[in-house]
Design a protein around this motif. Structure first.
Motif, PDB file in Angstrom:
ATOM      1  N   HIS A 192      24.000   3.305 -18.492  1.00  0.00           N
ATOM      2  CA  HIS A 192      25.301   3.753 -17.976  1.00  0.00           C
ATOM      3  C   HIS A 192      26.101   2.550 -17.465  1.00  0.00           C
ATOM      4  CE1 HIS A 192      28.310   5.958 -15.683  1.00  0.00           C
ATOM      5  NE2 HIS A 192      27.902   7.055 -16.292  1.00  0.00           N
ATOM      6  N   PRO A 193      27.402   2.475 -17.803  1.00  0.00           N
ATOM      7  CA  PRO A 193      28.200   1.333 -17.334  1.00  0.00           C
ATOM      8  C   PRO A 193      28.202   1.179 -15.815  1.00  0.00           C
ATOM      9  CG  PRO A 193      29.368   2.502 -19.059  1.00  0.00           C
ATOM     10  CD  PRO A 193      28.162   3.336 -18.730  1.00  0.00           C
TER      11      PRO A 193
ATOM     12  N   CYS B 175      34.934  12.191 -17.194  1.00  0.00           N
ATOM     13  CA  CYS B 175      33.912  11.354 -16.565  1.00  0.00           C
ATOM     14  C   CYS B 175      34.528  10.727 -15.323  1.00  0.00           C
ATOM     15  CB  CYS B 175      33.435  10.275 -17.531  1.00  0.00           C
ATOM     16  SG  CYS B 175      32.344   9.078 -16.733  1.00  0.00           S
TER      17      CYS B 175
ATOM     18  N   PHE C 122      33.838   8.340 -13.638  1.00  0.00           N
ATOM     19  CA  PHE C 122      33.796   6.875 -13.601  1.00  0.00           C
ATOM     20  C   PHE C 122      34.875   6.256 -14.494  1.00  0.00           C
ATOM     21  CE2 PHE C 122      31.550   2.753 -14.713  1.00  0.00           C
ATOM     22  CZ  PHE C 122      31.707   2.190 -13.448  1.00  0.00           C
ATOM     23  N   HIS C 123      35.623   7.088 -15.240  1.00  0.00           N
ATOM     24  CA  HIS C 123      36.467   6.502 -16.288  1.00  0.00           C
ATOM     25  C   HIS C 123      37.539   5.519 -15.786  1.00  0.00           C
ATOM     26  CE1 HIS C 123      39.559   9.778 -15.784  1.00  0.00           C
ATOM     27  NE2 HIS C 123      40.367   8.814 -16.173  1.00  0.00           N
TER      28      HIS C 123
ATOM     29  N   CYS D 273      35.693   2.263 -15.614  1.00  0.00           N
ATOM     30  CA  CYS D 273      34.733   1.937 -16.664  1.00  0.00           C
ATOM     31  C   CYS D 273      35.324   0.945 -17.675  1.00  0.00           C
ATOM     32  CB  CYS D 273      34.309   3.216 -17.391  1.00  0.00           C
ATOM     33  SG  CYS D 273      33.106   2.894 -18.690  1.00  0.00           S
TER      34      CYS D 273
ATOM     35  N   VAL E 278      34.407   0.298 -20.602  1.00  0.00           N
ATOM     36  CA  VAL E 278      34.310   0.700 -22.013  1.00  0.00           C
ATOM     37  C   VAL E 278      34.800   2.139 -22.236  1.00  0.00           C
ATOM     38  CG1 VAL E 278      32.475  -0.919 -22.611  1.00  0.00           C
ATOM     39  CG2 VAL E 278      31.867   1.317 -21.675  1.00  0.00           C
ATOM     40  N   ALA E 279      35.638   2.637 -21.290  1.00  0.00           N
ATOM     41  CA  ALA E 279      36.128   4.023 -21.411  1.00  0.00           C
ATOM     42  C   ALA E 279      36.988   4.192 -22.658  1.00  0.00           C
ATOM     43  CB  ALA E 279      36.940   4.371 -20.166  1.00  0.00           C
TER      44      ALA E 279
ATOM     45  N   CYS F 249      36.962  10.096 -22.585  1.00  0.00           N
ATOM     46  CA  CYS F 249      36.288  10.031 -21.278  1.00  0.00           C
ATOM     47  C   CYS F 249      37.095  10.703 -20.167  1.00  0.00           C
ATOM     48  CB  CYS F 249      36.005   8.584 -20.916  1.00  0.00           C
ATOM     49  SG  CYS F 249      34.938   7.755 -22.098  1.00  0.00           S
TER      50      CYS F 249
ATOM     51  N   PRO G 231      30.763  14.073 -19.215  1.00  0.00           N
ATOM     52  CA  PRO G 231      29.512  13.969 -19.968  1.00  0.00           C
ATOM     53  C   PRO G 231      28.355  14.630 -19.218  1.00  0.00           C
ATOM     54  CG  PRO G 231      30.014  11.875 -18.931  1.00  0.00           C
ATOM     55  CD  PRO G 231      31.146  12.783 -18.585  1.00  0.00           C
TER      56      PRO G 231
ATOM     57  N   CYS H  10      26.760   9.750 -20.101  1.00  0.00           N
ATOM     58  CA  CYS H  10      27.830   8.930 -20.685  1.00  0.00           C
ATOM     59  C   CYS H  10      27.975   9.341 -22.137  1.00  0.00           C
ATOM     60  CB  CYS H  10      27.476   7.448 -20.574  1.00  0.00           C
ATOM     61  SG  CYS H  10      28.639   6.378 -21.467  1.00  0.00           S
ATOM     62  N   HIS H  11      29.217   9.532 -22.575  1.00  0.00           N
ATOM     63  CA  HIS H  11      29.449   9.940 -23.975  1.00  0.00           C
ATOM     64  C   HIS H  11      28.950   8.884 -24.963  1.00  0.00           C
ATOM     65  CE1 HIS H  11      31.680  13.368 -22.700  1.00  0.00           C
ATOM     66  NE2 HIS H  11      32.660  12.661 -22.157  1.00  0.00           N
ATOM     67  N   PHE H  12      28.865   7.641 -24.497  1.00  0.00           N
ATOM     68  CA  PHE H  12      28.587   6.572 -25.465  1.00  0.00           C
ATOM     69  C   PHE H  12      27.298   5.798 -25.124  1.00  0.00           C
ATOM     70  CE2 PHE H  12      33.144   7.338 -25.165  1.00  0.00           C
ATOM     71  CZ  PHE H  12      33.361   7.819 -26.454  1.00  0.00           C
TER      72      PHE H  12
HETATM   73 FE1  SF4 Z   1      32.478   5.034 -19.344  1.00  0.00          FE
HETATM   74 FE2  SF4 Z   1      33.219   7.061 -20.897  1.00  0.00          FE
HETATM   75 FE3  SF4 Z   1      30.645   6.582 -20.484  1.00  0.00          FE
HETATM   76 FE4  SF4 Z   1      32.150   7.541 -18.519  1.00  0.00          FE
HETATM   77  S1  SF4 Z   1      31.650   8.575 -20.434  1.00  0.00           S
HETATM   78  S2  SF4 Z   1      30.681   5.914 -18.351  1.00  0.00           S
HETATM   79  S3  SF4 Z   1      34.070   6.507 -18.886  1.00  0.00           S
HETATM   80  S4  SF4 Z   1      32.098   5.256 -21.538  1.00  0.00           S
END
Ligand code: SF4
Length: 334
Positions: free
Chosen positions: A252-253, A290, A292-293, A296, A298-299, A303, A308, A331-333
């Motif tokens: 997670h970022p 999210c 945290f976006h 973040c 890498v959003a 996001c 997520p 996290c989606h990614f």
């Molecule tokens: Fe970052 Fe998007 Fe993952 Fe949230 S879901 S931590 S904003 S990449």
């Protein structure tokens, strides 16, 4: 909570969709606000393990601890100790199974009582043993935490910070609880004393077969003793895994940023601003999607729209089937 709790349950602690919401303010001129301090937290802590719970101040760690100790009621969800729900348990019954060790031994010890009275208090409250047996147990417990016999007759004001924390540990463990909530237990101590107290906690865990929920903002401290880690952000768990998974390959970022902040000259200041843009958002108005976006690095557009879920991630064909080694990330990614 009754004595029917099953001490053989492999989980010492289980949180099931636990939430705590506070209503803030309100009145003639102002609308009240809602603070979701803990939001749908599920966590399983196997017996005999140390679960580290980390995150910046205000992320919900302490509210979660208060719910476990019966100091505040959950808004929804369940807490199970040894497989038994504690929702309707009173504080006295809970204290036989869960004990806290707090950050500040100065304020958690009564300055007017001798150490023998302080450490023996739980035995007196629960009417365990005769006064003579209680005195013997206190003596034994002081010895186990590395304090001399004469400490029993001293007052907290006559002791150093490290000695006072040893007293707090003796008081917490004299009832042989199943679970100990360690809430920043070394952050008020000198660095030189911190390692001694952490090592003492580890020794006592093995000696008594304890399970710890270890709450800290300091990743270096958690790395020293946690078997597993859960990372909280704005009331939610955003990543959970073994110590190796979190420290060697954070997904997670936010966890990655926390680890980066632990490497800055002043760890504990929180997530460094560099590369993360905005500071921590107002928890009464959490960001959409999210949470945290806004910070973040890498959003993506998705996001800010979709929150997520905290999902298990494959760790390889063999490990993925084992609950105890499975990692989860929101996290989606990831
Ligand atoms: Fe970052 Fe998007 Fe993952 Fe949230 S879901 S931590 S904003 S990449």
């Amino acid at each position: 909570m009754s004595s029917a709790a099953n001490p053989r349950d492999p989980l010492a602690l289980e949180l099931c969709s636990l939430s705590k919401t506070f209503k803030l303010g309100g009145g003639m001129l102002h609308k009240s606000q809602t603070l979701k301090a803990v939001n749908d937290v599920s966590l399983r802590v196997p017996r005999g393990q140390v679960m580290g719970l980390v995150g910046e101040s205000g992320c919900g760690k302490s509210t979660l601890a208060k719910m476990l100790l019966g100091l505040t009621k959950p808004s929804s969800g369940d807490v199970l100790i040894n497989g038994k729900a504690i929702v309707n348990a009173n504080q006295k019954a809970l204290a036989r199974h869960i004990q806290p060790i707090f950050q500040d031994p100065y304020s958690s010890l009564n300055p007017r009582q001798r150490i023998a009275q302080i450490v023996g208090l739980p035995l007196r409250i629960h009417a365990i043993g005769t006064p003579k047996e209680q005195a013997l147990k206190v003596e034994e417990m002081l010895d186990m935490v590395g304090l001399p016999k004469r400490a029993a007759q001293q007052y907290p004001g006559q002791m150093s910070g490290g000695q006072r924390q040893r007293v707090a540990i003796a008081r917490a463990l004299i009832m042989r609880p199943d679970l100990v909530i360690c809430d920043e237990p070394t952050s008020a101590l000198d660095v030189s004393v911190q390692a001694q107290i952490l090592n003492l906690l580890l020794d006592l865990k093995d000696e008594f077969g304890l399970t710890y929920l270890f709450i800290s903002h300091d990743l270096a401290v958690v790395e020293h003793l946690a078997d597993r880690l859960a990372v909280m952000y704005l009331g939610r768990i955003v990543e959970e895994g073994t110590r190796e998974q979190i420290f060697n390959a954070p997904r997670h970022p936010y966890t990655q940023a926390l680890l980066a902040s632990a490497l800055t000259p002043e760890p504990g200041l929180g997530v460094p601003d560099i590369g993360l843009g905005a500071g921590q958002p107002d928890p009464t108005q959490p960001p959409s999607g999210c949470a945290f976006h806004p910070r973040c690095p890498v959003a993506k557009p998705q996001c800010s729209q979709q929150s997520p879920a905290l999902s298990a991630i494959a760790q390889g064909a063999t490990q993925a089937t084992h609950q105890s080694s499975q990692a989860r990330v929101a996290c989606h990614f990831a």
